[in-house]
Enzyme design. Structure first.
Site, PDB file in Angstrom:
ATOM      1  N   HIS A 154      26.951  31.461  10.817  1.00 43.61           N
ATOM      2  CA  HIS A 154      27.446  32.647  10.127  1.00 43.61           C
ATOM      3  C   HIS A 154      26.315  33.658   9.930  1.00 43.61           C
ATOM      4  O   HIS A 154      25.161  33.302   9.717  1.00 43.61           O
ATOM      5  CB  HIS A 154      28.031  32.273   8.769  1.00 43.61           C
TER       6      HIS A 154
ATOM      7  N   ARG B 234      11.183  17.835  11.200  1.00 40.72           N
ATOM      8  CA  ARG B 234       9.834  17.956  11.755  1.00 40.72           C
ATOM      9  C   ARG B 234       9.496  16.662  12.494  1.00 40.72           C
ATOM     10  O   ARG B 234       9.995  15.591  12.157  1.00 40.72           O
ATOM     11  CB  ARG B 234       8.810  18.213  10.648  1.00 40.72           C
TER      12      ARG B 234
END
Length: 256
Positions: A137, A204
């Site tokens: 969005h 990560r």
């Protein structure tokens, strides 16, 4: 009256058990009959549905399946959403929007929601409740409700042999390499190289593979023991409890 109650108690208990068994037998029948495959497609017309692939019943939301392809010998768990485009009935052009390779396993309750392109290589496995989408969005216009702003699409790819843990979210633009582990509940955006482990939100790298030094940091637990030499296919089937026969194979192995 007390004698009647004592007599009726076991009868009622037996009736409840019988009804329970009947319900479970009926549900197992429904699961088998409702599963979708290329031999039993039901109301669905996928762009491709490979041999040996099965979508477990009950299915999740499935629409515009003409633009969804699934390779052979894949398992799509219960209540998995597979969708292409915003709404059912759209013409999305000549190319598939969602491509799922062969030998993939998509965990129950997961969602693969494609608008531009989502590609899963062969042998990609996911845990339950994984969300993969190529659309996000927009919110930059502060005067317009976010749901009414034109969304942003970016292709997503997941390399062959990767494992996506329970509850992970794969965001638009993610490019995940081969044999990558995505830890449970991670949120992945951007590029992940081959042979890596990622974790966190945002995800990560927490472990990488070096051809000379191996996994860094090193894996501390012992490797799993391999299947012993000499184990037959029938013994392996009995051990794991799965029917590992390919479509068309006989119920029993040929006599020696």
């Amino acid at each position: 009256m007390s004698i009647v109650r004592r007599l009726l108690g076991p009868v009622r208990e037996g009736s409840r058990r019988a009804v329970g068994r009947a319900v479970h037998r009926g549900w197992r029948w429904a699961q088998d009959a409702g599963a979708v495959s290329n031999r039993n497609p039901g109301p669905y017309r996928f762009g491709e549905l490979g041999d040996g692939t099965k979508l477990a019943f009950p299915l999740g939301t499935v629409f515009n399946e003409r633009w969804i392809t699934i390779g052979p010998f894949s398992i799509i768990g219960e209540r998995v959403t597979l969708s292409a485009g915003f709404l059912p009935g759209l013409d999305l052009g000549p190319e598939p929007i969602v491509r799922i390779g062969g030998g993939c396993v998509i965990g129950r309750g997961s969602h693969i929601v494609g608008h531009q392109r989502i590609e899963l290589g062969d042998d990609v496995w996911t845990g339950p409740d994984v969300y993969i989408t190529d659309q996000a969005h927009e919110y930059r216009d502060t005067e317009l409700p976010i749901g009414k702003q034109w969304p942003r699409n970016e292709p997503v790819s997941i390399g062959a042999g990767s494992w996506i843990g329970t509850g992970a979210v794969i965001l638009p633009g993610a490019r995940i390499g081969r044999n990558v582990v995505v830890a449970a509940n991670s949120v992945v955006a951007g590029e992940v190289p081959d042979y890596a482990v990622v974790a966190g939100a945002p995800a990560r790298q927490v472990r990488t593979w070096d051809p000379e030094q191996g996994w860094q940091p090193p894996i501390r637990h012992d490797p799993p023991r391999p299947v012993p030499d000499g184990v037959t296919a029938e013994q392996l089937r009995a051990l794991v409890g799965w029917d590992l026969r390919l479509p068309g194979e006989s119920e029993r192995p040929p006599a020696p």
